[in-house]
Design a protein around this motif. Structure first.
Motif, mmCIF file in Angstrom:
data_model
loop_
_atom_site.group_PDB
_atom_site.id
_atom_site.type_symbol
_atom_site.label_atom_id
_atom_site.label_comp_id
_atom_site.label_asym_id
_atom_site.label_seq_id
_atom_site.Cartn_x
_atom_site.Cartn_y
_atom_site.Cartn_z
ATOM 1 N N THR A 129 -1.092 41.803 -20.816
ATOM 2 C CA THR A 129 -0.837 40.805 -19.039
ATOM 3 C C THR A 129 0.192 40.317 -19.093
ATOM 4 O O THR A 129 0.854 40.906 -18.155
ATOM 5 C CB THR A 129 -1.848 39.480 -19.418
ATOM 6 N N ALA B 45 -4.691 46.625 -20.671
ATOM 7 C CA ALA B 45 -6.164 45.180 -20.640
ATOM 8 C C ALA B 45 -7.312 45.112 -19.560
ATOM 9 O O ALA B 45 -7.802 43.712 -20.304
ATOM 10 C CB ALA B 45 -4.809 44.307 -18.510
ATOM 11 N N LEU C 66 -1.485 37.015 -15.864
ATOM 12 C CA LEU C 66 -1.242 38.693 -15.120
ATOM 13 C C LEU C 66 -0.979 37.832 -14.060
ATOM 14 O O LEU C 66 0.334 37.898 -14.019
ATOM 15 C CB LEU C 66 -2.364 39.297 -14.652
#
Length: 600
Positions: A34, A87, A149
């Motif tokens: 991330t 991710a 993120l």
């Protein structure tokens, strides 16, 4: 929800982070990917701006530098796309692991909670907590990853914008905090609306449970309209709460985007003047605008996440409340083991209250090993509560239950359960095979032992007549079958016979059966009671002919203890019960005779 159980926004994030690190390998991999994904977002814009700058130079881009620059941009783009895929994959693995482990943890907690907990909460509330609310833990775990993120993207893009023009970048982003402040206040509205939504959903779940378990009563009393009207009212409340949440989230996004728009216009005006005056290239201006506009996307994403987590908080509250419930039946550090049936059982000044409502008062009595004790009295006299105290499903509010002179609270509860068997008015059967339902108290029993118990319970032949015999799955659903009330009782009695526990508790085991089923079940119960210390609750006194003594309750007090003959002579309450039931039985016998005469 009490303050003790309340979960705040930061607490919810902390819970999500702790849940993630139950699987540290997956969590670290997810967070690293991330972080890389967010960083690549800023690098990609910086690379594009650099290429545009080279275009504006007199020598422009050569063929080789064009290929190299395009390759760098493509490489960054593909790498970023791969990190998105990685991710997403890791988040699915992580969130489902977290949800499964949390579900097992909550299930373990529920199995350890005292009976009092389940008496206080509806089935719908418990099921919703164990399934729907647990999804909140999975969701908040995912949201923590997205917070990382979006935060990384914001930092990467802000740094890229800063290097292009520090002053304009600061101006473009300075308005953001102005939009965050009202969003925080809207978050409280989202949580309150979500709490109302949960309450409405629990009430709807309860309606479905009522339909599933009481449809005969509903049909006979033509209550369908009332149930539907109630469901419509709840549905309107649910709709109102969902709209409240949507409006609050939408308003939060609008405020942030509106305030951010002023910052973007300021950059456009001031940056446009610098380009016109030659103090800044149009390529840098374009890159700066793209970077600032790109920052707004993860900011909006963060606001959406804020609203989502705020709406999850009531679910986290409920799970948190369950996990904080005290396990009231924990053994004392000095608890003694109980390896055989006690020679004596004594109630010494036992009183019990459900909250402020007193149910039993000052009961004192003693019983000997091998006795059959009937517990009788009018409805609401406290018969089932007394049975629960003997099994230590509850502890007395005052007084004590003694086994061989030892307070029940000083004996290992697991030992008491190992030495006890119970048959209820409405017996519970698992959605499992007949054999496994009979094995519930002795999972290691052989099929021969299971069949011997079934024969003693007068159910063996009926089991063999089922499609798959002892491997027939009971319950509902594909491949499962239902059984009659009498068959359920006798399967439960077979389980008690197989367990062979010396303490036996029967709570209205024949009251809901027809006369033929009752005779079969009574024969099985007679077999089950042999050689055991037995406590029997029965409304029909005729079913207690074999009891050694009868304990009479009236209004939560013990008003008599003795044989049938002794109580008829000395106990007014018992004599009144007996005479009332005898008159009722005689009246029905007359009805049967009259019907027979008419038919003749």
């Amino acid at each position: 929800m009490s303050e003790r159980h309340s979960v705040g926004f930061l607490s919810a994030l902390g819970l999500g982070l702790r849940s993630m690190f139950r699987r540290p390998g997956l969590a670290l991999g997810f967070l690293i990917v991330t972080l890389i994904q967010g960083t690549l977002q800023g690098l990609l814009i910086w690379a594009l701006r650099t290429i545009l700058e080279r275009f504006s130079q007199p020598q422009g881009l050569t063929g080789s530098s064009m290929i190299l620059g395009s390759g760098v941009v493509l490489g960054l783009w593909l790498l970023r796309s791969f990190t998105v895929f990685a991710a997403e994959t890791l988040s699915v693995h992580l969130s489902h692991r977290v949800e499964t482990e949390s579900m097992l943890e909550v299930l373990g907690k529920l199995l350890a909670l005292p009976v009092r907990f389940f008496d206080r909460h509806s089935q719908a509330d418990v099921v919703m907590a164990a399934y729907h609310d647990l999804k909140g833990i999975r969701s908040v775990t995912l949201e923590v990853g997205r917070v990382v993120l979006f935060a990384t993207q914001i930092i990467g893009l802000a740094v890229a914008a800063w290097f292009m023009n520090p002053m304009l970048a600061l101006i473009g982003l300075a308005t953001v905090p102005l939009g965050v402040l009202p969003v925080h206040r809207l978050g409280r509205r989202i949580t309150e609306a979500a709490r109302g939504e949960r309450e409405a959903v629990v009430t709807l779940y309860d309606s479905f449970y009522q339909v599933a378990t009481g449809f005969r009563i509903i049909r006979v009393n033509r209550a369908q309209t009332r149930i539907l009207d109630r469901a419509r009212r709840i549905g309107r409340e649910l709709h109102h709460r969902l709209v409240q949440q949507a409006q609050s989230r939408g308003l939060a996004r609008f405020l942030l985007e509106a305030v951010s728009g002023f910052g973007l216009i300021a950059v456009l005006i001031l940056g446009g003047r610098q380009v016109a005056e030659g103090r800044m290239s149009w390529q840098s201006m374009l890159g700066l605008l793209v970077a600032i506009m790109a920052v707004y996307n993860p900011l909006v994403g963060l606001i959406a996440l804020y609203g989502t987590i705020r709406s999850i908080i009531p679910s986290l509250d409920r799970v948190n409340a369950i996990m904080q419930e005290p396990i009231e039946m924990q053994d004392q550090a000095t608890a003694r083991s109980l390896t055989s049936a006690p020679a004596t059982i004594e109630l010494r000044g036992v009183s019990f209250a459900y909250g402020s409502r007193l149910v039993l008062t000052g009961i004192s009595a003693g019983f000997r090993r091998g006795e059959t004790i009937g517990i009788v009295g009018p409805s609401g006299a406290g018969k089932s509560t007394l049975l629960s105290l003997l099994l230590r499903f509850y502890d007395p509010t005052q007084g004590s239950v003694l086994l061989d002179g030892i307070d029940l609270r000083g004996i290992r509860h697991s030992d008491l359960m190992d030495l006890s068997a119970i048959v209820l008015q409405d017996p519970f059967l698992f959605t499992d095979t007949v054999a496994n339902n009979i094995r519930i108290g002795r999972p290691d029993a052989t099929l021969e032992e299971v069949m011997a118990a079934a024969r003693a319970a007068h159910i063996h032949d009926e089991i063999l007549a089922m499609d798959r015999g002892y491997e027939t799955v009971l319950g509902v659903g594909k491949g499962a079958r239902g059984v009659s009330g009498g068959q359920r009782q006798r399967i439960s009695i077979a389980a008690a016979l197989l367990k062979n526990a010396p303490l036996l508790f029967l709570d209205e085991a024949t009251s809901s059966l027809d006369s033929i089923s009752e005779m079969r079940v009574q024969a099985a119960i007679t077999q089950l009671m042999r050689g055991r210390t037995t406590f029997v609750i029965a409304h029909r006194l005729s079913t207690l002919r074999g009891a050694d003594r009868l304990l009479v309750l009236d209004g939560g007090r013990m008003v008599g203890l003795g044989t049938h003959a002794e109580l008829l002579a000395s106990c007014t309450a018992y004599r009144a019960l007996w005479e009332r039931q005898a008159a009722f039985a005689a009246g029905h016998a007359d009805d049967v005779t009259a019907v027979g005469t008419r038919d003749a």
